[in-house]
Design a protein around this motif. Structure first.
Motif, PDB file in Angstrom:
ATOM      1  N   VAL A 186      -3.510  33.865   4.242  1.00 17.74           N
ATOM      2  CA  VAL A 186      -4.048  32.920   3.707  1.00 17.74           C
ATOM      3  C   VAL A 186      -3.048  31.021   3.813  1.00 17.74           C
ATOM      4  N   GLY A 187      -1.540  31.508   3.653  1.00 14.76           N
ATOM      5  CA  GLY A 187      -0.976  30.212   2.918  1.00 14.76           C
ATOM      6  C   GLY A 187      -0.126  30.066   3.978  1.00 14.76           C
ATOM      7  N   GLY A 188       0.559  31.198   5.276  1.00 14.84           N
ATOM      8  CA  GLY A 188       1.419  31.078   6.497  1.00 14.84           C
ATOM      9  C   GLY A 188       0.582  29.530   7.268  1.00 14.84           C
ATOM     10  N   THR A 189      -1.013  30.450   7.219  1.00 17.77           N
ATOM     11  CA  THR A 189      -1.922  29.538   8.284  1.00 17.77           C
ATOM     12  C   THR A 189      -1.885  28.082   8.264  1.00 17.77           C
ATOM     13  N   PHE A 190      -1.771  27.462   6.256  1.00 19.95           N
ATOM     14  CA  PHE A 190      -1.746  26.155   6.333  1.00 19.95           C
ATOM     15  C   PHE A 190      -0.495  25.656   6.322  1.00 19.95           C
ATOM     16  N   PHE A 191       0.414  26.771   6.667  1.00 12.62           N
ATOM     17  CA  PHE A 191       2.176  25.706   6.608  1.00 12.62           C
ATOM     18  C   PHE A 191       2.251  25.944   7.978  1.00 12.62           C
ATOM     19  N   ILE A 192       1.920  26.277   8.995  1.00 12.74           N
ATOM     20  CA  ILE A 192       2.444  26.467   9.974  1.00 12.74           C
ATOM     21  C   ILE A 192       1.404  25.063  11.184  1.00 12.74           C
ATOM     22  N   ASN A 193       0.400  24.743  10.452  1.00 15.34           N
ATOM     23  CA  ASN A 193      -0.613  23.717  10.835  1.00 15.34           C
ATOM     24  C   ASN A 193      -0.097  22.793  10.435  1.00 15.34           C
ATOM     25  N   GLN A 194       0.874  22.329   8.719  1.00 15.48           N
ATOM     26  CA  GLN A 194       1.537  21.195   8.722  1.00 15.48           C
ATOM     27  C   GLN A 194       2.729  21.109   9.235  1.00 15.48           C
ATOM     28  N   PHE A 195       3.311  22.163   9.531  1.00 20.10           N
ATOM     29  CA  PHE A 195       4.742  22.520  10.685  1.00 20.10           C
ATOM     30  C   PHE A 195       3.666  21.531  11.783  1.00 20.10           C
ATOM     31  N   ALA A 196       3.326  21.738  12.414  1.00 11.47           N
ATOM     32  CA  ALA A 196       2.426  21.388  13.971  1.00 11.47           C
ATOM     33  C   ALA A 196       1.958  19.581  13.446  1.00 11.47           C
ATOM     34  N   LEU A 197       1.363  19.954  12.761  1.00  9.66           N
ATOM     35  CA  LEU A 197       1.221  18.133  12.531  1.00  9.66           C
ATOM     36  C   LEU A 197       1.917  17.511  12.116  1.00  9.66           C
ATOM     37  N   SER A 198       2.930  18.161  11.630  1.00  6.73           N
ATOM     38  CA  SER A 198       4.492  16.998  11.297  1.00  6.73           C
ATOM     39  C   SER A 198       5.042  16.670  12.385  1.00  6.73           C
ATOM     40  N   PRO A 220      -2.012  11.813  14.969  1.00  6.73           N
ATOM     41  CA  PRO A 220      -1.058  13.291  15.487  1.00  6.73           C
ATOM     42  C   PRO A 220      -2.577  14.494  14.905  1.00  6.73           C
ATOM     43  N   SER A 221      -2.078  15.047  15.202  1.00  2.00           N
ATOM     44  CA  SER A 221      -2.990  16.891  15.230  1.00  2.00           C
ATOM     45  C   SER A 221      -2.544  18.006  15.081  1.00  2.00           C
ATOM     46  N   SER A 222      -2.449  19.189  14.413  1.00  2.00           N
ATOM     47  CA  SER A 222      -2.170  20.059  14.511  1.00  2.00           C
ATOM     48  C   SER A 222      -2.161  21.091  16.284  1.00  2.00           C
ATOM     49  N   GLY A 223      -3.087  20.737  16.695  1.00  2.00           N
ATOM     50  CA  GLY A 223      -3.613  21.461  17.730  1.00  2.00           C
ATOM     51  C   GLY A 223      -4.349  22.745  17.809  1.00  2.00           C
ATOM     52  N   GLY A 224      -3.316  23.058  18.897  1.00  2.00           N
ATOM     53  CA  GLY A 224      -4.221  24.664  18.802  1.00  2.00           C
ATOM     54  C   GLY A 224      -3.717  25.428  17.931  1.00  2.00           C
ATOM     55  N   ALA A 225      -2.361  25.242  17.198  1.00  2.00           N
ATOM     56  CA  ALA A 225      -2.646  25.864  15.945  1.00  2.00           C
ATOM     57  C   ALA A 225      -3.542  25.923  14.901  1.00  2.00           C
ATOM     58  N   PHE A 226      -4.616  25.032  14.825  1.00  2.00           N
ATOM     59  CA  PHE A 226      -5.394  24.958  13.675  1.00  2.00           C
ATOM     60  C   PHE A 226      -6.540  26.071  14.102  1.00  2.00           C
ATOM     61  N   PHE A 258      -6.704  17.215  10.074  1.00  2.00           N
ATOM     62  CA  PHE A 258      -5.380  18.253  10.370  1.00  2.00           C
ATOM     63  C   PHE A 258      -5.978  17.485  12.393  1.00  2.00           C
ATOM     64  N   GLY A 259      -6.057  15.992  11.668  1.00  2.00           N
ATOM     65  CA  GLY A 259      -6.135  15.632  13.803  1.00  2.00           C
ATOM     66  C   GLY A 259      -6.717  16.440  14.292  1.00  2.00           C
ATOM     67  N   VAL A 260      -7.553  17.132  14.000  1.00  2.00           N
ATOM     68  CA  VAL A 260      -8.415  17.488  15.231  1.00  2.00           C
ATOM     69  C   VAL A 260      -9.904  17.115  15.188  1.00  2.00           C
ATOM     70  N   ALA A 261     -10.634  16.590  16.406  1.00  2.00           N
ATOM     71  CA  ALA A 261     -11.359  16.381  16.680  1.00  2.00           C
ATOM     72  C   ALA A 261     -12.701  17.858  16.194  1.00  2.00           C
TER      73      ALA A 261
END
Length: 309
Positions: A186-198, A220-226, A258-261
């Protein structure tokens, strides 16, 4: 169809224990307090302003639905994480497997017993969620979608708990690892996407500084991590809430964050795809649990054959 003996035993024990009525009372008590407090707040506002804001009743629906979702996800691992390991600690697992019961019957029976309790909680709490029907805005299709989300989340969390319970011998370790993994999902996927976005934002800023004013800055986008969010029950629930509240399409707010279309087949059918993936992962966890319990059955049979010889 032959009834699972472990499930039958779990249901008999559960129906004779005060634990189930106590869980139901606490669960629905929390939901009732939240709903009544929200309604009291809405009525107080009507008395002071003489205006009815129907959005308050939708807020009540979201609040109660969110509390119910959190309680279900929190309770499911607690119910299943000690199911198999608890039998080991009581030294009854070997006795169960020395009978005609298979490892799959033990694992599935334990899981069915836990999910039966979760389903009872979902059904008992539905009248509080359905209070919003009096004021409109929510259809039966929306309610069914919410219940499917609850069932998928409870099944996923319960399967994770029973998998850890089959792997570890101690209930304490099993419970801790289950909650740790659930928190990571739950929280790790948010952290990974936030890190990828940063990282994406930093790369774009570096490129803009390097190329100067002629560089066309993109979002900026988190890309495939989304797409890791497909495994996250909380994101599925948030998507359902956004869609039912009429703020936008189900995944628009999260995609924008997260900047994803917010387009494409997966985004358009995110809710059913996410639910199916969670159910599939839950099924794989059950198979893993059966695999880890099966050697106990085999060792028991080998020991019996040696004694007979």
């Amino acid at each position: 169809m032959k009834r699972n003996p472990v499930f039958s035993r779990e249901m008999r024990v559960s129906s004779r224990s005060i634990r189930l009525p106590l869980i139901l009372a606490v669960f629905n008590g929390i939901l009732s307090v939240a709903a009544l407090f929200n309604m009291y707040s809405a009525v107080t506002q009507v008395r002071t302003s003489a205006a009815i804001q129907y959005t308050r009743f939708m807020d009540m629906y979201e609040l109660v639905a969110t509390i119910e979702f959190v309680l279900l996800v929190f309770l499911s691992p607690a119910v299943t994480a000690a199911s198999i390991s608890g039998e080991r600690e009581r030294q009854t697992l070997d006795l169960m497997l020395s009978t005609q019961m298979t490892a799959s019957q033990v694992v599935v029976g334990k899981l069915m017993g836990a999910l039966a309790t979760q389903f009872l909680l979902i059904i008992s709490g539905f009248p509080l969620v359905a209070m919003v029907f009096v004021y409109g805005g929510i259809t039966w299709g929306d309610a069914l979608e919410l219940i499917l989300c609850y069932v998928a989340a409870a099944f996923f969390a319960g399967s994770l708990g029973i998998c850890c319970s089959s792997l570890f011998k101690r209930s304490t370790i099993s419970t801790v690892v289950t909650y740790w993994i659930m928190t990571a999902v739950v929280g790790g996927t948010f952290f990974i996407n936030q890190f990828a976005l940063s990282m994406s934002s930093m790369n774009l800023q570096s490129a803009a500084a390097f190329y100067g004013a002629g560089y066309e800055m993109t979002v900026p986008s988190s890309g495939g991590a989304f797409y890791l969010f497909l495994l996250n029950p909380a994101v599925t629930f948030l998507g359902i809430m956004d869609g039912q509240a009429g703020r936008n399409t189900p995944m628009f707010e999260i995609c924008s964050r997260f900047g994803v279309a917010a387009e494409g087949f997966v985004i358009e059918y995110w809710i059913p795809i996410s639910i199916l993936i969670q159910l599939a992962v839950g099924a794989l966890l059950i198979l893993a649990a059966i695999h880890w319990v099966e050697p106990v059955k085999k060792r028991r049979k080998t020991h019996q054959k040696k004694e007979e010889a």
